[in-house]
Design a protein around this motif. Structure first.
Motif, PDB file in Angstrom:
ATOM      1  N   LEU A   1      -6.262 -15.300   1.154  1.00 25.71           N
ATOM      2  CA  LEU A   1      -5.705 -15.386  -0.123  1.00 25.71           C
ATOM      3  C   LEU A   1      -6.575 -15.717  -1.342  1.00 25.71           C
ATOM      4  O   LEU A   1      -6.311 -15.501  -2.378  1.00 25.71           O
ATOM      5  N   LYS A   2      -7.457 -16.520  -1.087  1.00 29.76           N
ATOM      6  CA  LYS A   2      -8.809 -16.900  -2.106  1.00 29.76           C
ATOM      7  C   LYS A   2      -9.378 -15.771  -2.774  1.00 29.76           C
ATOM      8  O   LYS A   2      -9.793 -15.645  -3.833  1.00 29.76           O
TER       9      LYS A   2
ATOM     10  N   VAL B   1      -4.844  -5.212  -2.622  1.00 36.40           N
ATOM     11  CA  VAL B   1      -3.353  -5.188  -1.600  1.00 36.40           C
ATOM     12  C   VAL B   1      -3.660  -6.100  -0.484  1.00 36.40           C
ATOM     13  O   VAL B   1      -4.750  -6.266  -0.072  1.00 36.40           O
ATOM     14  N   PRO B   2      -2.698  -7.117  -0.424  1.00 40.59           N
ATOM     15  CA  PRO B   2      -2.664  -8.177   0.699  1.00 40.59           C
ATOM     16  C   PRO B   2      -2.720  -7.523   2.024  1.00 40.59           C
ATOM     17  O   PRO B   2      -2.067  -6.418   2.317  1.00 40.59           O
ATOM     18  N   PRO B   3      -3.354  -8.252   3.072  1.00 44.42           N
ATOM     19  CA  PRO B   3      -3.512  -7.742   4.275  1.00 44.42           C
ATOM     20  C   PRO B   3      -2.183  -7.544   5.257  1.00 44.42           C
ATOM     21  O   PRO B   3      -2.246  -7.306   6.077  1.00 44.42           O
ATOM     22  N   TRP B   4      -1.123  -8.544   4.682  1.00 44.93           N
ATOM     23  CA  TRP B   4       0.021  -8.564   5.286  1.00 44.93           C
ATOM     24  C   TRP B   4       1.024  -7.249   5.267  1.00 44.93           C
ATOM     25  O   TRP B   4       1.857  -7.114   5.706  1.00 44.93           O
TER      26      TRP B   4
ATOM     27  N   GLN C   1       1.222 -16.333   8.647  1.00 45.17           N
ATOM     28  CA  GLN C   1      -0.026 -17.253   8.307  1.00 45.17           C
ATOM     29  C   GLN C   1      -0.203 -17.313   7.029  1.00 45.17           C
ATOM     30  O   GLN C   1      -0.818 -18.313   6.596  1.00 45.17           O
ATOM     31  N   ALA C   2      -0.229 -16.245   6.073  1.00 44.77           N
ATOM     32  CA  ALA C   2      -0.412 -16.303   4.769  1.00 44.77           C
ATOM     33  C   ALA C   2       0.475 -17.506   3.896  1.00 44.77           C
ATOM     34  O   ALA C   2      -0.063 -18.367   2.988  1.00 44.77           O
TER      35      ALA C   2
ATOM     36  N   LEU D   1      -1.336 -15.791  -5.722  1.00 45.49           N
ATOM     37  CA  LEU D   1      -0.356 -15.811  -4.878  1.00 45.49           C
ATOM     38  C   LEU D   1       0.875 -14.727  -5.283  1.00 45.49           C
ATOM     39  O   LEU D   1       1.967 -15.045  -4.527  1.00 45.49           O
ATOM     40  N   GLN D   2       0.483 -13.863  -6.263  1.00 45.96           N
ATOM     41  CA  GLN D   2       1.684 -12.962  -7.095  1.00 45.96           C
ATOM     42  C   GLN D   2       2.158 -12.134  -5.929  1.00 45.96           C
ATOM     43  O   GLN D   2       3.270 -11.810  -5.915  1.00 45.96           O
ATOM     44  N   ARG D   3       1.359 -11.345  -5.419  1.00 41.36           N
ATOM     45  CA  ARG D   3       1.776 -10.380  -4.007  1.00 41.36           C
ATOM     46  C   ARG D   3       2.491 -11.057  -3.029  1.00 41.36           C
ATOM     47  O   ARG D   3       3.493 -10.614  -2.458  1.00 41.36           O
ATOM     48  N   LEU D   4       2.173 -12.319  -2.824  1.00 43.54           N
ATOM     49  CA  LEU D   4       3.013 -13.051  -1.766  1.00 43.54           C
ATOM     50  C   LEU D   4       4.411 -13.484  -2.115  1.00 43.54           C
ATOM     51  O   LEU D   4       5.399 -13.269  -1.597  1.00 43.54           O
TER      52      LEU D   4
END
Length: 630
Positions: free
Chosen positions: A420-421, A428-431, A578-579, A593-596
């Protein structure tokens, strides 16, 4: 759908359906039928007196009265007298459809800011327009999600209210885009699109080169925009910021002059237990303590946390990127309903024009003027009391990097290791599963969206402003929460005249370090308390965000686990859970955290689809209009 209309055109006629809740305070949907024509209108139309002045010489007394009392009648009269092209000059927050039996044509349009939604489908034997997707889904042979749309949603850059294209979340359903007219021949089912609005082509030159005269002109246009929106009992949001305070004080003066019913109500969210947001209270009281013409309402908002809205959100047609903040927004509308307000004024939109950021640094770097860019960055850094690179990098260098490094969009192999950091605007986020990332070129979409913000036109600062306006098209709160209650949410700063002149002035007056929003402050003169005009920075809602995330983390994890999304093969649920858990500990900046946020908003929407598709709003009025074949 709780409020709106549907019109279905076929070779033998058109069917009209209108949906109006019984508890509404105002009819936001209007219908007018006359011989070979029918008009459906939802929303508000401004500057009607100017339109009536043009039309009146050719109107009978009866038709003039109809135009004054029924917006749909006014639209039809405009169409018949001045032609379809003149529809492009209508100003307001609206969607409309005209049925022209003589041409066997349906003409649909939305205002440039997309005040209310409008969708359409094209089948072999019919064409249909509706203010909501669910009625159109009933007409389709099958219901299939559009994965291309979901990829675009996950690749959004910044806050966006609706999709950037006419593509919708379901296949075969299209959006009438903001500032667009879509015409359909019901006999041939042929569609013609016309994009009639481009902000870069609607920039108004100020009447003078003198700065004080420019600002005086802007003040007049802003006052007119507020005046046009004073309908019925008015509630003005008053946050203590310069934007909402300006609108509230202008509304007070216009109501004092007799342009709307007294008194003006104000609503302020106040905080007692959140230390940072509690600091905003003195700015609110600086306005209210001297006001005797306001009926002030204070809503204690400590418990209105982000992600609370996920528990029971209002139904919304498409995934909404701002759903995580909907609890606060919904509470303001319900407070307006409790006092029987018909109009709710806000200060939304002022940031797009009046925020002073040094994007001229990017223009200087593009021109190779490195020394000038460095000197300008030093000026801004001194005023902001920060390192010069904290200015030069985000406003000068980063926009160039976004355009010059397309290879970032192909670095999918790096994404799995990003924490996240390490997230930023381009990652592109890992999830998100790698097969989905590759199939829909997610990295390229993100890179393209990010770079377009700065390259819509030659000036980076103007491009950023226009990009912000385009992203504001559509408004879920106005449609899903306020409209069913008969409340019109109105944003004077998003008035087309205010925006066009504001853009023109900003072309003449470049950004400079110092006061917050100096043009607006000068335009307001002595109306604003010094405490507001002299403040150095705005507050933020990080407390509300992180507390809400921590409070709702268990619910969000359970939502992810139970979501019916496995067949889509978009998300890796364990990594996403987890994220969420990690984010709830405050380990990353809210921007990272925008993509989250986008992922959670999409999953919540997908989880609501089975319930959403079962709901059927009763038809308030149904009409069949046969086609005259003679």
């Amino acid at each position: 759908m709780q409020l709106g209309f549907t019109i279905i055109g076929q070779s033998f006629g058109v069917n009209v359906e209108i949906y109006q809740p019984e508890n509404r305070k105002k009819d936001l949907v209007t219908l007018f039928q006359n011989n070979d024509y029918c008009v459906l209108f939802i929303g508000s139309l401004y500057y009607q007196h100017e339109l009536l002045t043009t039309l009146q010489p050719n109107l009978s007394a009866e038709r003039l009265n109809e135009c004054k009392s029924n917006i749909a009648a006014l639209v039809l009269t405009t169409y018949l007298q001045l032609g379809a092209t003149f529809l492009e000059k209508l100003e307001g927050d609206f969607s409309l459809v005209i049925w022209d039996s003589k041409k066997t044509q349906l003409i649909a349009m939305r205002d440039p800011m997309g005040g209310y939604p409008l969708f359409w489908i094209q089948l072999k034997d019919r064409v249909a327009f509706s203010t909501s997707i669910w009625r159109l889904l009933d007409l389709l042979p099958q219901k299939s999600l559009q994965l291309e749309y979901l990829a675009d949603f996950l690749a959004i850059s910044g806050q966006r209210n609706e999709g950037a294209t006419e593509q919708c979340v379901y296949q075969d359903i299209h959006r009438v885009r903001a500032g667009t007219i879509v015409s359909a021949d019901v006999l041939t089912c042929q569609i013609v699109r016309k994009n009639y609005w481009d902000w870069s082509q609607h920039i108004s030159e100020p009447n003078s080169h003198d700065v004080s005269e420019m600002i005086a002109q802007y003040a007049d246009v802003l006052h007119s925009a507020v005046r046009e929106r004073l309908q019925g009992k008015v509630l003005a949001h008053l946050s203590g910021g310069m934007d909402s305070t300006s609108v509230a004080l202008i509304a007070r003066d216009e109501i004092r002059a007799g342009f709307a019913e007294k008194p003006l109500h104000t609503l302020s969210l106040v905080y007692e237990n959140l230390p940072f947001l509690a600091r905003e209270r003195p700015y609110i009281e600086a306005v209210l303590q001297k006001e005797t013409e306001f009926v002030a309402h204070r809503l204690v908002a400590d418990e209105l946390l982000d992600f609370d809205s996920f528990i029971a959100p209002p139904l919304h047609d498409e995934p909404y990127a701002g759903l995580w903040r909907f609890a606060m927004d919904t509470a303001t509308v319900k407070a307006a309903a409790n006092i029987d307000a018909v109009t709710m004024l806000t200060g939304i939109g002022a940031d797009d024009i009046h925020e002073m950021h040094p994007y001229e640094l990017n223009d200087l770097l593009r021109e190779g003027k490195l020394i000038e860019a460095w000197r300008e960055a030093i000026k801004w850094a001194k005023v902001r009391n920060c390192n010069v690179w904290n200015v030069l990098k985000p406003f000068g260098i980063d926009p160039l990097v976004n355009a010059w490094l397309p290879w970032l969009s192909s670095g999918n192999f790096l994404q799995k290791s990003l924490t996240l950091k390490e997230q930023n605007d381009l990652t592109v986020p890992p999830w998100i599963r790698q097969d989905f990332v590759k199939q829909y070129a997610l990295s390229s979409r993100i890179q393209k969206n990010t770079s377009q913000v700065y390259f819509l036109c030659q000036q980076a600062s103007l491009s950023v402003m226009i990009s912000g306006l385009i992203s504001r098209a559509g408004e879920v709160l106005r449609w899903s929460v306020a409209a069913p209650l008969g409340i019109a949410i109105a944003h004077p700063f998003l008035d087309s005249r205010v925006l066009a002149l504001g853009l023109g002035i900003r072309q003449k007056i470049p950004a400079y370090p110092g006061k917050m929003k100096p043009i607006l402050a000068e335009a307001m003169g002595e109306l604003l308390p010094p405490k507001i005009t002299e403040r150095k920075r705005k507050g933020h809602f990080n407390e509300v965000y992180y507390l809400g995330l921590a409070k709702n983390v268990d619910y969000l994890e359970e939502m992810i686990e139970k979501a019916p999304i496995d067949e889509l093969e978009i998300f890796d649920k364990p990594i996403l859970r987890q994220a969420v858990r990690e984010a709830s500990l405050g380990t990353a900046d809210a921007r990272q955290l925008q993509r989250l946020d986008l992922s959670l908003c999409l999953i919540k929407w997908l989880s609501m689809q089975e319930q959403w598709q079962k709901i059927r709003t009763p038809i308030d009025k149904a009409i069949f209009i046969p086609i005259n074949q003679n």
